[in-house]
Design a protein around this motif. Structure first.
Motif, PDB file in Angstrom:
ATOM      1  N   ARG A 194       0.855  -1.178   0.000  1.00  0.00           N
ATOM      2  CA  ARG A 194       0.000   0.000   0.000  1.00  0.00           C
ATOM      3  C   ARG A 194       0.893   1.230   0.000  1.00  0.00           C
ATOM      4  O   ARG A 194       1.945   1.241   0.616  1.00  0.00           O
ATOM      5  N   ALA A 195       0.450   2.261  -0.672  1.00  0.00           N
ATOM      6  CA  ALA A 195       1.250   3.479  -0.778  1.00  0.00           C
ATOM      7  C   ALA A 195       1.546   4.083   0.595  1.00  0.00           C
ATOM      8  O   ALA A 195       2.575   4.701   0.790  1.00  0.00           O
ATOM      9  N   GLU A 196       0.659   3.887   1.555  1.00  0.00           N
ATOM     10  CA  GLU A 196       0.830   4.471   2.885  1.00  0.00           C
ATOM     11  C   GLU A 196       1.773   3.652   3.775  1.00  0.00           C
ATOM     12  O   GLU A 196       2.215   4.142   4.797  1.00  0.00           O
ATOM     13  N   GLU A 197       2.046   2.429   3.405  1.00  0.00           N
ATOM     14  CA  GLU A 197       2.900   1.560   4.216  1.00  0.00           C
ATOM     15  C   GLU A 197       4.366   1.983   4.099  1.00  0.00           C
ATOM     16  O   GLU A 197       4.831   2.326   3.017  1.00  0.00           O
ATOM     17  N   PRO A 198       5.114   1.932   5.217  1.00  0.00           N
ATOM     18  CA  PRO A 198       6.542   2.243   5.125  1.00  0.00           C
ATOM     19  C   PRO A 198       7.304   1.110   4.446  1.00  0.00           C
ATOM     20  O   PRO A 198       6.877  -0.049   4.476  1.00  0.00           O
ATOM     21  N   THR A 199       8.426   1.459   3.832  1.00  0.00           N
ATOM     22  CA  THR A 199       9.285   0.437   3.239  1.00  0.00           C
ATOM     23  C   THR A 199       9.930  -0.363   4.362  1.00  0.00           C
ATOM     24  O   THR A 199       9.841  -0.001   5.539  1.00  0.00           O
ATOM     25  N   VAL A 200      10.612  -1.424   4.021  1.00  0.00           N
ATOM     26  CA  VAL A 200      11.292  -2.249   5.026  1.00  0.00           C
ATOM     27  C   VAL A 200      12.304  -1.405   5.796  1.00  0.00           C
ATOM     28  O   VAL A 200      12.352  -1.453   7.028  1.00  0.00           O
TER      29      VAL A 200
ATOM     30  N   ILE B  38      12.999   9.685   7.574  1.00  0.00           N
ATOM     31  CA  ILE B  38      12.169  10.198   8.660  1.00  0.00           C
ATOM     32  C   ILE B  38      11.256  11.308   8.139  1.00  0.00           C
ATOM     33  O   ILE B  38      10.071  11.359   8.476  1.00  0.00           O
ATOM     34  N   ALA B  39      11.792  12.180   7.287  1.00  0.00           N
ATOM     35  CA  ALA B  39      10.997  13.270   6.716  1.00  0.00           C
ATOM     36  C   ALA B  39       9.850  12.726   5.878  1.00  0.00           C
ATOM     37  O   ALA B  39       8.715  13.238   5.954  1.00  0.00           O
ATOM     38  N   VAL B  40      10.105  11.694   5.093  1.00  0.00           N
ATOM     39  CA  VAL B  40       9.051  11.085   4.276  1.00  0.00           C
ATOM     40  C   VAL B  40       7.974  10.487   5.178  1.00  0.00           C
ATOM     41  O   VAL B  40       6.769  10.656   4.931  1.00  0.00           O
ATOM     42  N   LEU B  41       8.392   9.809   6.232  1.00  0.00           N
ATOM     43  CA  LEU B  41       7.438   9.207   7.159  1.00  0.00           C
ATOM     44  C   LEU B  41       6.599  10.284   7.854  1.00  0.00           C
ATOM     45  O   LEU B  41       5.391  10.120   8.023  1.00  0.00           O
ATOM     46  N   LYS B  42       7.233  11.373   8.266  1.00  0.00           N
ATOM     47  CA  LYS B  42       6.495  12.466   8.901  1.00  0.00           C
ATOM     48  C   LYS B  42       5.497  13.079   7.921  1.00  0.00           C
ATOM     49  O   LYS B  42       4.365  13.373   8.286  1.00  0.00           O
ATOM     50  N   GLN B  43       5.908  13.243   6.683  1.00  0.00           N
ATOM     51  CA  GLN B  43       5.008  13.798   5.674  1.00  0.00           C
ATOM     52  C   GLN B  43       3.837  12.850   5.418  1.00  0.00           C
ATOM     53  O   GLN B  43       2.685  13.275   5.321  1.00  0.00           O
ATOM     54  N   THR B  44       4.123  11.557   5.329  1.00  0.00           N
ATOM     55  CA  THR B  44       3.081  10.554   5.077  1.00  0.00           C
ATOM     56  C   THR B  44       2.038  10.534   6.184  1.00  0.00           C
ATOM     57  O   THR B  44       0.846  10.402   5.926  1.00  0.00           O
ATOM     58  N   THR B  45       2.506  10.666   7.432  1.00  0.00           N
ATOM     59  CA  THR B  45       1.603  10.570   8.581  1.00  0.00           C
ATOM     60  C   THR B  45       1.049  11.916   9.030  1.00  0.00           C
ATOM     61  O   THR B  45       0.110  11.960   9.820  1.00  0.00           O
ATOM     62  N   GLY B  46       1.665  13.000   8.564  1.00  0.00           N
ATOM     63  CA  GLY B  46       1.258  14.328   9.026  1.00  0.00           C
ATOM     64  C   GLY B  46       1.862  14.689  10.365  1.00  0.00           C
ATOM     65  O   GLY B  46       1.465  15.677  10.989  1.00  0.00           O
ATOM     66  N   ALA B  47       2.847  13.906  10.812  1.00  0.00           N
ATOM     67  CA  ALA B  47       3.490  14.153  12.106  1.00  0.00           C
ATOM     68  C   ALA B  47       4.353  15.412  12.033  1.00  0.00           C
ATOM     69  O   ALA B  47       5.003  15.675  11.032  1.00  0.00           O
TER      70      ALA B  47
ATOM     71  N   GLN C 132       9.380  13.875  15.665  1.00  0.00           N
ATOM     72  CA  GLN C 132       9.637  12.433  15.785  1.00  0.00           C
ATOM     73  C   GLN C 132       8.764  11.788  16.853  1.00  0.00           C
ATOM     74  O   GLN C 132       8.380  10.623  16.719  1.00  0.00           O
ATOM     75  N   PHE C 133       8.435  12.520  17.902  1.00  0.00           N
ATOM     76  CA  PHE C 133       7.571  11.953  18.939  1.00  0.00           C
ATOM     77  C   PHE C 133       6.194  11.632  18.366  1.00  0.00           C
ATOM     78  O   PHE C 133       5.674  10.532  18.552  1.00  0.00           O
ATOM     79  N   SER C 134       5.609  12.608  17.654  1.00  0.00           N
ATOM     80  CA  SER C 134       4.285  12.359  17.081  1.00  0.00           C
ATOM     81  C   SER C 134       4.360  11.322  15.962  1.00  0.00           C
ATOM     82  O   SER C 134       3.401  10.584  15.730  1.00  0.00           O
ATOM     83  N   LEU C 135       5.507  11.226  15.291  1.00  0.00           N
ATOM     84  CA  LEU C 135       5.700  10.170  14.291  1.00  0.00           C
ATOM     85  C   LEU C 135       5.631   8.804  14.963  1.00  0.00           C
ATOM     86  O   LEU C 135       4.978   7.888  14.468  1.00  0.00           O
ATOM     87  N   GLY C 136       6.281   8.669  16.100  1.00  0.00           N
ATOM     88  CA  GLY C 136       6.241   7.400  16.840  1.00  0.00           C
ATOM     89  C   GLY C 136       4.832   7.037  17.270  1.00  0.00           C
ATOM     90  O   GLY C 136       4.414   5.880  17.156  1.00  0.00           O
ATOM     91  N   ALA C 137       4.090   8.035  17.754  1.00  0.00           N
ATOM     92  CA  ALA C 137       2.710   7.788  18.177  1.00  0.00           C
ATOM     93  C   ALA C 137       1.855   7.357  16.990  1.00  0.00           C
ATOM     94  O   ALA C 137       1.057   6.414  17.089  1.00  0.00           O
ATOM     95  N   GLU C 138       2.024   8.031  15.864  1.00  0.00           N
ATOM     96  CA  GLU C 138       1.240   7.698  14.666  1.00  0.00           C
ATOM     97  C   GLU C 138       1.632   6.323  14.125  1.00  0.00           C
ATOM     98  O   GLU C 138       0.778   5.544  13.697  1.00  0.00           O
ATOM     99  N   ALA C 139       2.925   6.012  14.158  1.00  0.00           N
ATOM    100  CA  ALA C 139       3.390   4.702  13.687  1.00  0.00           C
ATOM    101  C   ALA C 139       2.805   3.586  14.554  1.00  0.00           C
ATOM    102  O   ALA C 139       2.381   2.546  14.042  1.00  0.00           O
ATOM    103  N   ALA C 140       2.767   3.811  15.861  1.00  0.00           N
ATOM    104  CA  ALA C 140       2.184   2.808  16.768  1.00  0.00           C
ATOM    105  C   ALA C 140       0.695   2.640  16.488  1.00  0.00           C
ATOM    106  O   ALA C 140       0.192   1.514  16.432  1.00  0.00           O
ATOM    107  N   LYS C 141       0.006   3.750  16.281  1.00  0.00           N
ATOM    108  CA  LYS C 141      -1.433   3.705  16.000  1.00  0.00           C
ATOM    109  C   LYS C 141      -1.717   2.927  14.720  1.00  0.00           C
ATOM    110  O   LYS C 141      -2.699   2.187  14.644  1.00  0.00           O
ATOM    111  N   ARG C 142      -0.839   3.072  13.737  1.00  0.00           N
ATOM    112  CA  ARG C 142      -1.034   2.384  12.458  1.00  0.00           C
ATOM    113  C   ARG C 142      -0.504   0.944  12.466  1.00  0.00           C
ATOM    114  O   ARG C 142      -0.610   0.240  11.478  1.00  0.00           O
ATOM    115  N   GLY C 143       0.088   0.508  13.574  1.00  0.00           N
ATOM    116  CA  GLY C 143       0.599  -0.851  13.676  1.00  0.00           C
ATOM    117  C   GLY C 143       1.963  -1.048  13.033  1.00  0.00           C
ATOM    118  O   GLY C 143       2.402  -2.175  12.830  1.00  0.00           O
TER     119      GLY C 143
END
Length: 77
Positions: A5-11, A44-53, A56-67
């Motif tokens: 899925r486009a929203e999923e992070p790469t390995v 990290i920047a791509v992940l923050k952009q993808t999640t809207g974080a 890095q703290f809010s990125l971690g919270a969003e990553a946990a929420k998304r599994g």
């Protein structure tokens, strides 16, 4: 091979997220994933952009929420 899925992070992005969540610094992560500091920051920047974080703290919270921090999911990849 592309992402399911486009929203999923790469390995590598998932590994970076797991290492950040474990408390490792970017400098340490670069050594563990064999990437430059710039490349890790870019992921990290791509992940923050993808999640809207906003940080890095809010990125971690969003990553946990998304599994994305589920180590069982990491083992399947």
């Amino acid at each position: 091979m592309g992402r399911e899925r486009a929203e999923e992070p790469t390995v590598i992005q998932r590994r970076i997220l797991l290492l950040l969540a474990a408390g490792f610094t970017v400098q340490t992560i670069t050594k563990l994933v064999f990437l430059s500091e710039r490349a890790v920051h870019d992921h990290i920047a791509v992940l923050k952009q993808t999640t809207g974080a906003k940080n890095q703290f809010s990125l971690g919270a969003e990553a946990a929420k998304r599994g994305w921090l589920d180590e069982e999911e990491e083992k399947k990849r």
